[in-house]
Motif scaffolding. Structure first.
Motif, PDB file in Angstrom:
ATOM      1  N   THR A 112      37.776  23.471 -20.102  1.00 35.98           N
ATOM      2  CA  THR A 112      37.441  24.864 -19.797  1.00 35.98           C
ATOM      3  C   THR A 112      36.406  25.462 -20.742  1.00 35.98           C
ATOM      4  O   THR A 112      35.755  26.446 -20.385  1.00 35.98           O
ATOM      5  N   VAL A 113      36.255  24.914 -21.943  1.00 38.94           N
ATOM      6  CA  VAL A 113      35.300  25.474 -22.902  1.00 38.94           C
ATOM      7  C   VAL A 113      34.495  24.357 -23.556  1.00 38.94           C
ATOM      8  O   VAL A 113      34.910  23.206 -23.586  1.00 38.94           O
ATOM      9  N   LYS A 114      33.314  24.720 -24.068  1.00 38.71           N
ATOM     10  CA  LYS A 114      32.540  23.806 -24.886  1.00 38.71           C
ATOM     11  C   LYS A 114      33.111  23.844 -26.299  1.00 38.71           C
ATOM     12  O   LYS A 114      33.448  24.923 -26.808  1.00 38.71           O
ATOM     13  N   ILE A 115      33.192  22.686 -26.943  1.00 43.09           N
ATOM     14  CA  ILE A 115      33.864  22.643 -28.239  1.00 43.09           C
ATOM     15  C   ILE A 115      33.124  21.770 -29.246  1.00 43.09           C
ATOM     16  O   ILE A 115      32.364  20.871 -28.890  1.00 43.09           O
ATOM     17  N   GLY A 116      33.366  22.078 -30.510  1.00 39.73           N
ATOM     18  CA  GLY A 116      32.942  21.245 -31.627  1.00 39.73           C
ATOM     19  C   GLY A 116      34.022  21.322 -32.677  1.00 39.73           C
ATOM     20  O   GLY A 116      34.669  22.370 -32.833  1.00 39.73           O
ATOM     21  N   VAL A 117      34.255  20.228 -33.391  1.00 43.81           N
ATOM     22  CA  VAL A 117      35.305  20.229 -34.403  1.00 43.81           C
ATOM     23  C   VAL A 117      34.822  19.460 -35.623  1.00 43.81           C
ATOM     24  O   VAL A 117      34.022  18.519 -35.499  1.00 43.81           O
ATOM     25  N   ASP A 118      35.279  19.872 -36.789  1.00 42.82           N
ATOM     26  CA  ASP A 118      34.913  19.151 -38.005  1.00 42.82           C
ATOM     27  C   ASP A 118      36.063  19.199 -38.995  1.00 42.82           C
ATOM     28  O   ASP A 118      36.707  20.237 -39.178  1.00 42.82           O
ATOM     29  N   VAL A 119      36.316  18.059 -39.628  1.00 40.01           N
ATOM     30  CA  VAL A 119      37.318  17.969 -40.690  1.00 40.01           C
ATOM     31  C   VAL A 119      36.616  17.522 -41.967  1.00 40.01           C
ATOM     32  O   VAL A 119      35.764  16.635 -41.930  1.00 40.01           O
ATOM     33  N   GLU A 120      36.960  18.140 -43.071  1.00 40.82           N
ATOM     34  CA  GLU A 120      36.366  17.808 -44.366  1.00 40.82           C
ATOM     35  C   GLU A 120      37.459  17.639 -45.400  1.00 40.82           C
ATOM     36  O   GLU A 120      38.322  18.504 -45.555  1.00 40.82           O
ATOM     37  N   LYS A 121      37.435  16.510 -46.089  1.00 38.32           N
ATOM     38  CA  LYS A 121      38.368  16.275 -47.191  1.00 38.32           C
ATOM     39  C   LYS A 121      37.910  17.078 -48.398  1.00 38.32           C
ATOM     40  O   LYS A 121      36.760  16.984 -48.830  1.00 38.32           O
ATOM     41  N   GLU A 157      29.315  22.979 -39.209  1.00 37.62           N
ATOM     42  CA  GLU A 157      29.162  21.721 -38.482  1.00 37.62           C
ATOM     43  C   GLU A 157      29.859  21.779 -37.133  1.00 37.62           C
ATOM     44  O   GLU A 157      29.361  21.232 -36.147  1.00 37.62           O
ATOM     45  N   ALA A 158      31.012  22.441 -37.059  1.00 37.35           N
ATOM     46  CA  ALA A 158      31.701  22.586 -35.784  1.00 37.35           C
ATOM     47  C   ALA A 158      30.824  23.337 -34.782  1.00 37.35           C
ATOM     48  O   ALA A 158      30.747  22.967 -33.602  1.00 37.35           O
ATOM     49  N   VAL A 159      30.142  24.374 -35.237  1.00 36.88           N
ATOM     50  CA  VAL A 159      29.261  25.155 -34.361  1.00 36.88           C
ATOM     51  C   VAL A 159      28.064  24.322 -33.918  1.00 36.88           C
ATOM     52  O   VAL A 159      27.708  24.296 -32.731  1.00 36.88           O
ATOM     53  N   VAL A 160      27.442  23.627 -34.850  1.00 37.92           N
ATOM     54  CA  VAL A 160      26.287  22.788 -34.515  1.00 37.92           C
ATOM     55  C   VAL A 160      26.667  21.732 -33.485  1.00 37.92           C
ATOM     56  O   VAL A 160      25.929  21.467 -32.532  1.00 37.92           O
ATOM     57  N   LYS A 161      27.829  21.133 -33.655  1.00 35.17           N
ATOM     58  CA  LYS A 161      28.275  20.105 -32.717  1.00 35.17           C
ATOM     59  C   LYS A 161      28.624  20.712 -31.354  1.00 35.17           C
ATOM     60  O   LYS A 161      28.313  20.137 -30.305  1.00 35.17           O
ATOM     61  N   ALA A 162      29.272  21.864 -31.356  1.00 37.17           N
ATOM     62  CA  ALA A 162      29.611  22.523 -30.094  1.00 37.17           C
ATOM     63  C   ALA A 162      28.359  22.898 -29.315  1.00 37.17           C
ATOM     64  O   ALA A 162      28.332  22.828 -28.079  1.00 37.17           O
ATOM     65  N   ALA A 163      27.311  23.272 -30.040  1.00 34.08           N
ATOM     66  CA  ALA A 163      26.046  23.668 -29.410  1.00 34.08           C
ATOM     67  C   ALA A 163      25.218  22.471 -28.962  1.00 34.08           C
ATOM     68  O   ALA A 163      24.126  22.641 -28.425  1.00 34.08           O
ATOM     69  N   ASN A 164      25.745  21.279 -29.204  1.00 34.04           N
ATOM     70  CA  ASN A 164      25.093  20.040 -28.776  1.00 34.04           C
ATOM     71  C   ASN A 164      23.710  19.873 -29.414  1.00 34.04           C
ATOM     72  O   ASN A 164      22.730  19.494 -28.760  1.00 34.04           O
ATOM     73  N   THR A 165      23.666  20.167 -30.703  1.00 34.71           N
ATOM     74  CA  THR A 165      22.444  19.954 -31.465  1.00 34.71           C
ATOM     75  C   THR A 165      22.808  19.152 -32.709  1.00 34.71           C
ATOM     76  O   THR A 165      23.950  18.745 -32.873  1.00 34.71           O
ATOM     77  N   SER A 166      21.857  18.888 -33.573  1.00 30.33           N
ATOM     78  CA  SER A 166      22.153  18.078 -34.755  1.00 30.33           C
ATOM     79  C   SER A 166      21.141  18.361 -35.841  1.00 30.33           C
ATOM     80  O   SER A 166      20.114  18.996 -35.607  1.00 30.33           O
ATOM     81  N   GLY A 167      21.443  17.879 -37.056  1.00 34.71           N
ATOM     82  CA  GLY A 167      20.522  18.026 -38.179  1.00 34.71           C
ATOM     83  C   GLY A 167      21.025  19.022 -39.204  1.00 34.71           C
ATOM     84  O   GLY A 167      21.580  20.075 -38.859  1.00 34.71           O
ATOM     85  N   LEU A 168      20.833  18.679 -40.480  1.00 33.46           N
ATOM     86  CA  LEU A 168      21.280  19.560 -41.552  1.00 33.46           C
ATOM     87  C   LEU A 168      20.595  20.920 -41.492  1.00 33.46           C
ATOM     88  O   LEU A 168      21.198  21.944 -41.809  1.00 33.46           O
ATOM     89  N   SER A 169      19.334  20.939 -41.096  1.00 31.70           N
ATOM     90  CA  SER A 169      18.605  22.198 -41.045  1.00 31.70           C
ATOM     91  C   SER A 169      19.221  23.162 -40.033  1.00 31.70           C
ATOM     92  O   SER A 169      19.154  24.382 -40.196  1.00 31.70           O
ATOM     93  N   ARG A 170      19.848  22.629 -38.979  1.00 34.90           N
ATOM     94  CA  ARG A 170      20.489  23.485 -37.979  1.00 34.90           C
ATOM     95  C   ARG A 170      21.707  24.190 -38.551  1.00 34.90           C
ATOM     96  O   ARG A 170      22.048  25.294 -38.139  1.00 34.90           O
ATOM     97  N   MET A 171      22.359  23.555 -39.530  1.00 37.14           N
ATOM     98  CA  MET A 171      23.535  24.178 -40.127  1.00 37.14           C
ATOM     99  C   MET A 171      23.161  25.459 -40.861  1.00 37.14           C
ATOM    100  O   MET A 171      23.923  26.427 -40.862  1.00 37.14           O
ATOM    101  N   ARG A 172      21.992  25.465 -41.455  1.00 31.20           N
ATOM    102  CA  ARG A 172      21.550  26.675 -42.157  1.00 31.20           C
ATOM    103  C   ARG A 172      21.276  27.815 -41.184  1.00 31.20           C
ATOM    104  O   ARG A 172      21.324  28.985 -41.547  1.00 31.20           O
ATOM    105  N   ASP A 173      21.006  27.482 -39.932  1.00 28.34           N
ATOM    106  CA  ASP A 173      20.720  28.499 -38.914  1.00 28.34           C
ATOM    107  C   ASP A 173      21.982  29.152 -38.368  1.00 28.34           C
ATOM    108  O   ASP A 173      21.901  30.137 -37.635  1.00 28.34           O
ATOM    109  N   VAL A 174      23.137  28.582 -38.689  1.00 29.39           N
ATOM    110  CA  VAL A 174      24.404  29.148 -38.214  1.00 29.39           C
ATOM    111  C   VAL A 174      24.742  30.383 -39.042  1.00 29.39           C
ATOM    112  O   VAL A 174      24.843  30.316 -40.270  1.00 29.39           O
TER     113      VAL A 174
END
Length: 233
Positions: A112-121, A157-174
């Motif tokens: 029902t929704v677009k999703i992204g998930v991230d786990v960090e130790k 990272e969860a947002v970047v993945k949910a948006a179906n994009t990639s790259g460290l530079s995209r994380m700064r845009d969140v």
């Protein structure tokens, strides 16, 4: 009603992964597409290979519990950029995302929704310079409270993945807010999920979704049960 399944496993390292024998690994590999199979086999560390295979099996369990009868791991598409995806011949879409860190492997899936998930130790940080991924205000917070880095990173990272994009530079845009975020003018909803899991406080886990989630189904999968599950014979 928007629902998300989040299935996870804490595999407890080499002593636990040793229970996965070669026959089991070969079976799990045989279920993947040829390209994905080669990707897994190219992983140098055997633990990384098993973690990748475990993630695929968790995804299959999510699809089964969503009653997606025609779901097969070999039909999952792995594009060069963006996140993996699956769609039935009838157009049914199961949106999913995979993440693993240290001994935690998890999969989130929804129809029902677009999703992204991230786990960090959570671990000791040796370098507090993250200008490529953090904004000035965020860097200031990290310098004051270093462990805050993992929550911020996981959200981004969860947002970047949910948006179906990639790259460290995209994380700064969140752009992060309390329980929401924006990327390229699109709003995403953030959920901290580790508090609903039988997991210690050594991880930060965030889920990003295109719409608010009404029901989050969290399930802890035990390695022994996965190996013995007759549905996976």
């Amino acid at each position: 009603m928007n629902s998300v399944r989040l299935y996870y496993m804490i595999h407890k390292g080499k002593s636990n992964l040793a229970k996965v024998g070669n026959k089991q690994m070969d079976q799990w590999l045989s279920e993947l597409s040829m390209s994905k199979r080669k990707t897994v086999q190219r992983l140098i560390n055997s633990d990384d290979q098993i973690a990748s295979l475990l993630a695929s099996q968790l995804l299959k369990m999510c699809a089964r519990d969503e009653a997606v009868d025609d779901f097969l791991l070999c039909d999952v598409n792995y594009p060069e950029t963006g996140k993996p995806n699956w769609q039935s011949k009838q157009g049914y879409v199961l949106d999913f995302n995979i993440s693993h860190s240290n001994q935690c492997v998890l999969v989130a899936a929804s129809n029902t929704v677009k999703i992204g998930v991230d786990v960090e130790k959570i671990r000791e940080l040796k370098n507090l310079s993250f200008k490529m991924v953090m904004l000035p205000d965020e860097l200031k917070l990290i310098r004051e409270t270093p462990n805050l880095f993992f929550a911020l990173w996981s959200k981004k990272e969860a947002v970047v993945k949910a948006a179906n994009t990639s790259g460290l530079s995209r994380m700064r845009d969140v752009i992060l807010m309390e329980d929401q975020a924006t990327l390229d003018g699109v709003d995403w909803y953030l959920n901290s999920v580790e508090t609903g899991m039988q997991i210690d406080d050594q991880y930060e886990i965030y889920l990003a979704t295109s719409e608010p989630v009404d029901k989050l189904i969290i399930k802890n999968i035990i390695l022994e049960d996965l190996i013995k599950d007759p549905a996976y014979d």
